[in-house]
Design an enzyme around this catalytic site. Sequence first.
Site, mmCIF file in Angstrom:
data_model
loop_
_atom_site.group_PDB
_atom_site.id
_atom_site.type_symbol
_atom_site.label_atom_id
_atom_site.label_comp_id
_atom_site.label_asym_id
_atom_site.label_seq_id
_atom_site.Cartn_x
_atom_site.Cartn_y
_atom_site.Cartn_z
ATOM 1 N N LYS A 22 -24.566 22.049 25.555
ATOM 2 C CA LYS A 22 -25.304 21.502 24.404
ATOM 3 C C LYS A 22 -24.623 21.958 23.104
ATOM 4 O O LYS A 22 -24.366 21.155 22.207
ATOM 5 C CB LYS A 22 -26.739 22.014 24.411
ATOM 6 N N ASN A 23 -24.302 23.251 23.034
ATOM 7 C CA ASN A 23 -23.816 23.812 21.768
ATOM 8 C C ASN A 23 -22.363 23.480 21.472
ATOM 9 O O ASN A 23 -21.874 23.782 20.387
ATOM 10 C CB ASN A 23 -24.059 25.318 21.735
ATOM 11 N N CYS A 116 -37.125 28.474 12.031
ATOM 12 C CA CYS A 116 -37.698 28.126 13.334
ATOM 13 C C CYS A 116 -38.307 29.408 13.894
ATOM 14 O O CYS A 116 -38.317 30.448 13.238
ATOM 15 C CB CYS A 116 -36.616 27.568 14.258
ATOM 16 N N ARG A 121 -33.125 31.418 9.530
ATOM 17 C CA ARG A 121 -31.954 30.568 9.801
ATOM 18 C C ARG A 121 -31.368 29.984 8.499
ATOM 19 O O ARG A 121 -31.297 28.791 8.302
ATOM 20 C CB ARG A 121 -32.292 29.432 10.757
ATOM 21 N N ASP A 304 -28.486 34.046 23.311
ATOM 22 C CA ASP A 304 -29.182 32.948 24.007
ATOM 23 C C ASP A 304 -29.528 33.292 25.443
ATOM 24 O O ASP A 304 -30.193 32.501 26.120
ATOM 25 C CB ASP A 304 -28.330 31.674 23.976
ATOM 26 N N ARG A 396 -35.150 20.530 25.108
ATOM 27 C CA ARG A 396 -34.114 20.418 24.084
ATOM 28 C C ARG A 396 -32.772 20.901 24.612
ATOM 29 O O ARG A 396 -31.716 20.465 24.133
ATOM 30 C CB ARG A 396 -34.482 21.264 22.859
HETATM 31 C C1 EPZ Z 1 -25.642 28.756 17.145
HETATM 32 O O1 EPZ Z 1 -26.639 28.710 16.131
HETATM 33 C C2 EPZ Z 1 -26.313 28.217 18.395
HETATM 34 N N1 EPZ Z 1 -26.754 26.843 18.165
HETATM 35 C C3 EPZ Z 1 -27.526 29.098 18.745
HETATM 36 O O2 EPZ Z 1 -28.073 28.609 19.965
HETATM 37 C C4 EPZ Z 1 -27.029 30.528 18.970
HETATM 38 O O3 EPZ Z 1 -28.143 31.356 19.229
HETATM 39 C C5 EPZ Z 1 -26.291 31.018 17.715
HETATM 40 O O4 EPZ Z 1 -25.210 30.107 17.398
HETATM 41 C C6 EPZ Z 1 -25.703 32.414 17.902
HETATM 42 O O5 EPZ Z 1 -24.830 32.407 18.980
HETATM 43 C C7 EPZ Z 1 -25.843 25.847 18.237
HETATM 44 O O6 EPZ Z 1 -24.671 26.070 18.490
HETATM 45 C C8 EPZ Z 1 -26.353 24.465 18.011
HETATM 46 P P1 EPZ Z 1 -25.272 31.478 13.600
HETATM 47 P P2 EPZ Z 1 -26.219 28.980 14.578
HETATM 48 O O7 EPZ Z 1 -24.956 30.701 12.375
HETATM 49 O O8 EPZ Z 1 -24.890 28.386 14.318
HETATM 50 C C9 EPZ Z 1 -27.393 34.111 10.282
HETATM 51 C C10 EPZ Z 1 -29.735 27.804 21.377
HETATM 52 O O9 EPZ Z 1 -30.695 28.380 21.895
HETATM 53 N N2 EPZ Z 1 -26.840 33.118 9.335
HETATM 54 O O10 EPZ Z 1 -24.168 32.122 14.371
HETATM 55 O O11 EPZ Z 1 -27.360 28.588 13.739
HETATM 56 C C11 EPZ Z 1 -28.500 33.505 11.138
HETATM 57 O O12 EPZ Z 1 -29.735 33.554 10.463
HETATM 58 C C12 EPZ Z 1 -29.407 28.068 19.926
HETATM 59 O O13 EPZ Z 1 -28.958 27.011 21.969
HETATM 60 C C13 EPZ Z 1 -26.954 33.357 7.963
HETATM 61 O O14 EPZ Z 1 -27.496 34.362 7.541
HETATM 62 O O15 EPZ Z 1 -26.102 30.570 14.606
HETATM 63 C C14 EPZ Z 1 -28.479 34.379 12.357
HETATM 64 O O16 EPZ Z 1 -29.226 35.553 12.102
HETATM 65 C C15 EPZ Z 1 -30.424 29.012 19.274
HETATM 66 N N3 EPZ Z 1 -26.451 32.432 7.099
HETATM 67 C C16 EPZ Z 1 -27.000 34.726 12.511
HETATM 68 O O17 EPZ Z 1 -26.387 34.470 11.240
HETATM 69 C C17 EPZ Z 1 -25.828 31.285 7.531
HETATM 70 O O18 EPZ Z 1 -25.368 30.482 6.674
HETATM 71 C C18 EPZ Z 1 -26.273 33.904 13.581
HETATM 72 O O19 EPZ Z 1 -26.402 32.552 13.206
HETATM 73 C C19 EPZ Z 1 -25.734 31.056 8.926
HETATM 74 C C20 EPZ Z 1 -26.235 31.987 9.811
#
Ligand code: EPZ
Length: 418
Positions: A22-23, A116, A121, A304, A396
Site C-alpha cells: 500500500k505504502n 488522525c 501528522r 506500523d 484501508r
Molecule cells: C508513512 O507515513 C506511512 N504512510 C505510515 O504508514 C508510516 O507509519 C510512516 O510513514 C512512518 O513509517 C504511507 O506511506 C502512506 P512520516 P508518513 O512523515 O509519511 C512527523 C500505515 O499504517 N512529521 O515518516 O505520514 C510525523 O508527525 C501508515 O500504513 C512531521 O513532524 O510518516 C510523525 O511523527 C500509518 N512533519 C513522523 O514525522 C512532517 O512534515 C513520521 O512521519 C512530516 C512528518
Amino acid sequence: MDSFIIEGGSKICGSVKISGSKNSSLPILFSTVLTDERCVINNVPELMDIKTTYELLSYCGKTCFFGFNSFSVDEKNKIITEAPYDLVRKMRASVLIAGPMLARFKHVKFSMPGGCAIGVRPIDIHLDGFKKFGADVKLDAGYVILSAKKLKPAVISLKFPSVGATENIMMLASLVEGKSVIKNAAKEPEISDLACVLNKMGARVSGAGSNEIVVEGSEKLKGFEHNVIPDRIEAGTFLILTALCGGRLELLNVESRHIETLLKKLEKTGAILEVYDNRIVISSGKKILPSDIKTEPYPGYPTDLQAQWTSYMSVADGKSMVVENIFENRFMHVAELIRMGADIEIKHNTVIINGVKNLKGATVMASDLRAGAGLILAGARAQGITKVRRVYHIDRGYEKIELKLLAAGVKIKRIVDE
Ligand code: EPZ
C-alpha cells in the site's frame, strides 16, 4: 459499519500470498501526475486507500482504470490542480499529490490533511522543502496553496527522515532541471521503489535507500510500467500472527530483506524461521519469550508493526517493553487489549507488558489501521469470541484480510454492524 467476529484458539497453518505494498503504491500512483503519458502500475492491492486515490486522480482530470491489481492512468482532459477537502480528509497520503502537481503545473491547492488517531501528522517538513525549491506557500481556509513562477534545484536537509516528505520532494525534484540533494532522507524500501519509477520516467535518482538522495531533474518525464514491491507490513502482520497463535505458515511473494529487523526479533522470542529471498516459513516456538522493541525509522523496527507486537507480547512468558518513537499517540489498542485481560501499563511513549497466560475474547474497537490489525491478532489468540468493530480502518490497508486469515486457519467472519 462492518465488524469481524473471531473465534480464538485455532492453530495457524497453510500459506498466504503477500499483496503489493500500500505504502509504495500510493506515492507511485501520485507520480503519474508528473507526466501526460500513459502509466501502468501492477501488483497494486485492492484497498480503500487505492479507491480514494483513484477518486482523487479522476477528480483532477486523469483517466484511470483499476482491475486485477493493475492500475492504469492516462491523460485526456485538462488537469485541475486542486485536491478537495472531501477526498483529502479520507486519506492523509493525498498530500503526495502536492509535489508532482507543483512540479508540473507550478500550482496546487490542497486541503490541509487533518490529524488522525495516531497523531497530529503535520506537513511542515514537506512545505519547508517546497519553499527551498522557490515555491510560495499560502494557507487559506484550511487549504494549502502552492505556487511558483520558476522552480530551481535545491539542497534540502530534513529535520526528521519523514517518509512522505522524502517522497514528495523526490517527485518535485524529478521535474526540476539540475541537481537537487535530499539529506537525512527516509530509507524505507518504498522510497527505493519510487526512485525506480522516477528513473523509468527519465529522472536520474541515486542514493535511494541511503540517507542522502541525489536527483538530476528532467524537463519532461515519460510514462512507465512498474510492478509494486510486496507489502512488508502485511508480511510482518502474518508472521506475528503465527508466532502468537501457534502453528506453521508459509509466506509467498514476500521480500525478506525488507523485514530483517522483525525476523531477528521473532527468532529472539523462540519462533523458528526458514528465510528465502521471496518466501518465508515460520513455525511457532514452544513458548513465547519476551523481547523489547523500540520503533525507529527504517531499517529499525517499523512503527506500523508496533501494535501487532504489543498484542504478541501480551501473552509472552515474562515482562517486555515497547517504545514508540515515531508517532505521539500510537497506543490506542492498549486499552482494548486490557479489556481482553492483558496486563499493560502506559508511561508516556512506552508500554510495560507483563505477559498473561491467555487473553479473553471481548468486543473491541479498531481506532486506526494497525491498531485494528493488532486486535485481530489478539482475537485470533484469545479464548472465546472477539468482536472487532470499525473494520473500515483495516480495509484501508489489508487486501481481502478475512479471506487470507480464513485460509491460514483463523475462524473469522465479517458481519454488517449497526
Ligand atoms: C508513512 O507515513 C506511512 N504512510 C505510515 O504508514 C508510516 O507509519 C510512516 O510513514 C512512518 O513509517 C504511507 O506511506 C502512506 P512520516 P508518513 O512523515 O509519511 C512527523 C500505515 O499504517 N512529521 O515518516 O505520514 C510525523 O508527525 C501508515 O500504513 C512531521 O513532524 O510518516 C510523525 O511523527 C500509518 N512533519 C513522523 O514525522 C512532517 O512534515 C513520521 O512521519 C512530516 C512528518
